[in-house]
Design an enzyme around this catalytic site. Structure first.
Site, PDB file in Angstrom:
ATOM      1  N   GLN A   1     -19.237 100.641 -21.544  1.00 19.78           N
ATOM      2  CA  GLN A   1     -20.642 100.310 -21.293  1.00 19.78           C
ATOM      3  C   GLN A   1     -21.505 101.543 -21.503  1.00 19.78           C
ATOM      4  OE1 GLN A   1     -20.244  99.001 -17.139  1.00 19.78           O
ATOM      5  NE2 GLN A   1     -21.101  97.044 -17.805  1.00 19.78           N
TER       6      GLN A   1
ATOM      7  N   ARG B   1     -11.907  94.560 -17.509  1.00 27.56           N
ATOM      8  CA  ARG B   1     -12.144  93.335 -16.763  1.00 27.56           C
ATOM      9  C   ARG B   1     -11.167  92.273 -17.227  1.00 27.56           C
ATOM     10  NH1 ARG B   1     -18.782  93.099 -16.828  1.00 27.56           N
ATOM     11  NH2 ARG B   1     -19.066  95.182 -15.916  1.00 27.56           N
TER      12      ARG B   1
ATOM     13  N   HIS C   1     -29.284  99.291 -12.015  1.00 27.99           N
ATOM     14  CA  HIS C   1     -28.195  99.374 -12.992  1.00 27.99           C
ATOM     15  C   HIS C   1     -28.811  98.995 -14.321  1.00 27.99           C
ATOM     16  CE1 HIS C   1     -24.985  98.552  -9.889  1.00 27.99           C
ATOM     17  NE2 HIS C   1     -26.016  97.981  -9.304  1.00 27.99           N
TER      18      HIS C   1
ATOM     19  N   LYS D   1     -33.012  90.523 -12.183  1.00 30.53           N
ATOM     20  CA  LYS D   1     -32.611  91.257 -13.382  1.00 30.53           C
ATOM     21  C   LYS D   1     -33.373  90.785 -14.608  1.00 30.53           C
ATOM     22  CE  LYS D   1     -28.843  88.159 -14.671  1.00 30.53           C
ATOM     23  NZ  LYS D   1     -27.550  88.024 -15.306  1.00 30.53           N
TER      24      LYS D   1
ATOM     25  N   HIS E   1     -27.450 104.544 -14.003  1.00 27.01           N
ATOM     26  CA  HIS E   1     -27.966 104.160 -12.693  1.00 27.01           C
ATOM     27  C   HIS E   1     -29.154 105.035 -12.381  1.00 27.01           C
ATOM     28  CE1 HIS E   1     -23.844 102.630 -12.684  1.00 27.01           C
ATOM     29  NE2 HIS E   1     -24.455 101.589 -12.173  1.00 27.01           N
TER      30      HIS E   1
ATOM     31  N   CYS F   1     -20.525 101.864 -11.259  1.00 31.27           N
ATOM     32  CA  CYS F   1     -21.493 102.221 -10.216  1.00 31.27           C
ATOM     33  C   CYS F   1     -20.924 102.962  -9.007  1.00 31.27           C
ATOM     34  CB  CYS F   1     -22.314 101.021  -9.783  1.00 31.27           C
ATOM     35  SG  CYS F   1     -21.599  99.424 -10.125  1.00 31.27           S
TER      36      CYS F   1
ATOM     37  N   ASP G   1     -23.793 102.695 -19.733  1.00 24.49           N
ATOM     38  CA  ASP G   1     -24.256 102.423 -18.382  1.00 24.49           C
ATOM     39  C   ASP G   1     -25.182 103.518 -17.885  1.00 24.49           C
ATOM     40  OD1 ASP G   1     -24.316 100.961 -16.102  1.00 24.49           O
ATOM     41  OD2 ASP G   1     -22.255 101.392 -15.486  1.00 24.49           O
TER      42      ASP G   1
END
Length: 642
Positions: free
Chosen positions: A385, A367, A515, A469, A389, A338, A387
């Site tokens: 990911q 991670r 996200h 979420k 946004h 992000c 991912d």
RNA sequence: GCCCACGUAGCUCAGUCGGCAGAGCACUUCCUUGGUAAGGAAGAGGUCACCGGUUCGAUUCCGGUCGUGGGCUCCA
């Protein structure tokens, strides 16, 4: 004495003396056969024992050995039997904690100085078998909390005392069987004889009350069934599930590997796995392009300052790999994408006219995960990911969430997933952002879910601190559920990075940020995919779609021609022209779960055709090569939608 | 990170009550040219996870480390 009126749910009420037990009432209300397999009844919201006295008009729903609820009750009883056996074998100095029924069985936590060993399993099982054979009755009594405390304190059962200390009720119930007394809400089976099939399955450590600051107890997992046949079936299913284990298939099908020398939780994608990943990524990119997303690429590391600004160091720091110094500046591997996307946003002033901005990236993040949690592809330390946004105005939130859900389910469906659990998590205790924002955003998520016609479970207080979420979890064959999709509203980062846009009113506003990841991580998704299909992938995803198997060397030239033709037609084809018998080649192709085997003998050479054997063992009639190629490409289009 | 178990050839697993390690499959070579799930023979392949300790001697016993599995906790 007054009379009460009782009925089986949906049946005719009958009069009974006040205080009659459930069991006595059932003797009148149901057939003998039905009564014998009944082990408890549902009274309104509550499940109660057969021995419970009835003191008011009621409708009874028998819980029988045929039902899920009955199985659960019996398993809970089995946990008590196991605890009894353990105390009898290992002495009263063993402390018992809690022992509930769980998904596939039950467990009981014990505190004992010596560790249990698998050898103890047989002893415990043998003792349980004796208890079951004796069919000791379960009896319930109600006592005050003080009495219960005194009782358990007298036995040195400190965990029970601790549980009692926190109970805000005047009385509790105790259950006794074979001299073993447990604090328990019940209900239980009438006697131990109901536990027909019992087996200890595993031993594990578990923290008292699930808190790692507490002592570690020894948890014995077991399972139980009403019918020994069901136990056998259960064990068989476990074996079958093991055969689909993505770690085993990953090795056998040469999809991916994890090597000690490289490091735990770090995935090496082998050629076949990498090919599949490319297919998945290509599909993903195309679908996103169609839905108005733009793709980004961002680096794997950034200056520590960035993570300071984003707040990751504060709230996510313990999951980040430690910093590295480069020219006296500190850098860190990214745990999320992000902040990079936000930096791209901030390259210039944005207008509301640009919204919604939808930026997606297959972003590889790292991670730090504790060693004990790593698990094949499902739980790793480096992963990519899918991912994205989305930046928009508050009033666009609901529609954007809806669009995401739409794309999400569409993609999952293409990969063959139609079963999943959806959770909506609301505001936790610690949070940022205003009440109004939270309310609005949570409402938007709800409305989008409802508009999409999805059933979901509310997970109150389980949201992230920065926003509500939606999570979508897919179940694997072993029944473990894995979170893949997640859609999160974020009130935090736009504030921290001072993101702005110019609204219709010509003034500066802060955008809403969403996200979202649909597959979650390509690694995990791939793992779930492998297990879902047991390695027999649909044609559009199969790394090798067809393999050419010649019968003797005399078809070598033709095999080569077919091979070239199919390659040219875009079919992922392989050839096995080794000097081996056809049976042998078929066996190997079968184990590799290749969808189509193309058998070439003299007949096929002469006719200029191929004979197609499917992986389920069936044959298609012989066909010319172009027809086969067309069949494959049609099937891919049908699966993928383009 | 914590609890329990485990770590022998690429894979699946024997084995050594402490005395220079074994099978099947896979791999290589040779024979075999055979229509729908394993044709035959020979060969090559292991510092028994790593590091220490005990011992005349350790793959085997003990300790530590690393890794794996199942849980706990945490999460995509």
């Amino acid at each position: 004495m007054a009379e009460i009126s009782l009925a089986i749910a949906g049946g005719e009420p009958q009069r009974f003396p006040h205080g009659i037990s459930v069991e006595e009432a059932l003797r009148v209300l149901v057939s003998n056969k039905e009564r014998k397999r009944t082990l408890a009844v549902q009274l309104g919201e509550d499940l109660v024992d057969l021995s419970t006295p009835l003191i008011a008009d009621a409708q009874l729903s028998p819980i029988t050995t045929e039902s899920e609820a009955g199985l659960r009750i019996m398993r809970h009883s089995a946990a008590h039997l196991m605890a009894q056996a353990v105390l009898e074998i290992f002495g009263p100095e063993v402390k018992v904690a809690i022992g509930p029924a769980v998904e596939d069985g039950f467990y009981y936590d014990f505190d004992r100085a010596e560790p249990f060993t698998p050898d103890d399993f047989a002893r415990i099982e043998a003792r349980v078998a004796e208890i079951v054979a004796a069919a000791a009755p379960f009896t319930r009594r109600t006592v005050t909390v003080a009495e219960a405390k005194e009782f358990f304190a007298g036995q040195g059962q400190k965990y029970k005392v601790e549980l009692l200390a926190e109970m805000a009720v005047p009385t509790v119930t105790l259950y006794e069987q074979g001299g073993f007394v447990d604090l328990c809400r019940g209900p239980h089976v009438p006697n131990a004889g109901f536990v027909r099939a019992f087996k200890l399955v595993k031993l594990a450590g578990a923290y008292w009350r699930g808190d790692e600051k507490n002592v570690m107890l020894q948890r014995l997992y077991g399972t139980a069934f009403f019918d020994p046949k069901d136990l056998k079936t259960y064990l068989f299913h476990l074996e079958e599930a093991k055969k689909r284990d993505h770690r085993k298939l990953g090795r056998e099908l040469e999809l991916f590997t994890i090597q000690d020398q490289v490091g735990p939780g770090l995935i090496l994608w082998q050629p076949k796995g990498a090919l599949m990943r490319r297919l998945i990524e290509d599909y993903w990119k195309e679908e996103h392009y169609r839905k108005g997303y733009e793709l980004l690429y961002t680096p794997h590391i950034a200056r520590r300052d960035l993570w300071q600004t984003s707040g990751h160091l504060d709230f996510y720091g313990e999951n980040m790999f430690s910093a590295m110094d480069i020219d006296e500046v500190s850098y860190q591997l990214k745990p999320m994408n992000c902040p990079f996307h936000i930096n791209i946003y901030k390259t210039r002033m944005r207008s509301y006219r640009e919204f919604p901005i939808r930026w997606a990236e297959l972003g590889t993040v790292y991670r730090y995960e504790r060693t004990g949690v790593l698990h094949g592809l499902m739980r790793v330390r480096g992963f990519t990911q899918d991912d994205a946004h989305i930046f928009c105005r508050p009033e666009q939130l609901e529609e954007e969430i809806f669009n995401i859900l739409d794309l999400n389910l569409h993609i999952l469906k293409t990969f063959g997933f139609a079963d999943y659990d959806i959770y909506l998590s609301t505001r936790p205790e610690k949070f940022v952002g205003s009440d109004e924002h939270w309310l609005q955003a949570t409402e938007a998520l709800k409305l989008a879910l409802e508009k999409k016609g999805l059933t979901y479970r509310l997970d109150p207080g389980e949201g992230v601190f920065y926003g509500p979420k939606i999570d979508i979890k897919i179940k694997d064959v072993l029944g473990r559920s894995w979170q893949c999709s997640t859609i999160q509203v974020d009130f935090n980062l736009p504030e921290r990075f001072e993101m702005r846009y110019i609204g219709e009113d010509g003034k500066e506003h802060q955008p809403i940020m969403i996200h979202r990841a649909l597959m979650g991580s390509l690694e995990r998704f791939f793992g779930v995919l492998i297990e879902h299909y047991a390695g027999a992938f649909p044609v559009w995803l199969a790394p090798v779609q067809a393999i050419i198997l010649n019968i003797t060397d005399s078809q070598l030239d033709y095999a080569e021609k077919v091979y070239e033709a199919l390659r040219g037609a875009g079919v992922r084809v392989a050839k096995d022209t080794r000097n081996e018998k056809l049976n042998y080649k078929i066996r190997e192709a079968q184990l590799q779960k290749i969808p189509f085997m193309l058998i070439l003998g003299d007949q096929e050479v002469e006719a200029g055709q191929v004979t197609v054997r499917l992986r389920d063992g069936k044959n298609l009639p012989p066909m010319p090569v172009p027809e086969f190629a067309g069949m494959i490409s049609n099937e891919c289009v049908a699966s993928r939608g383009w």
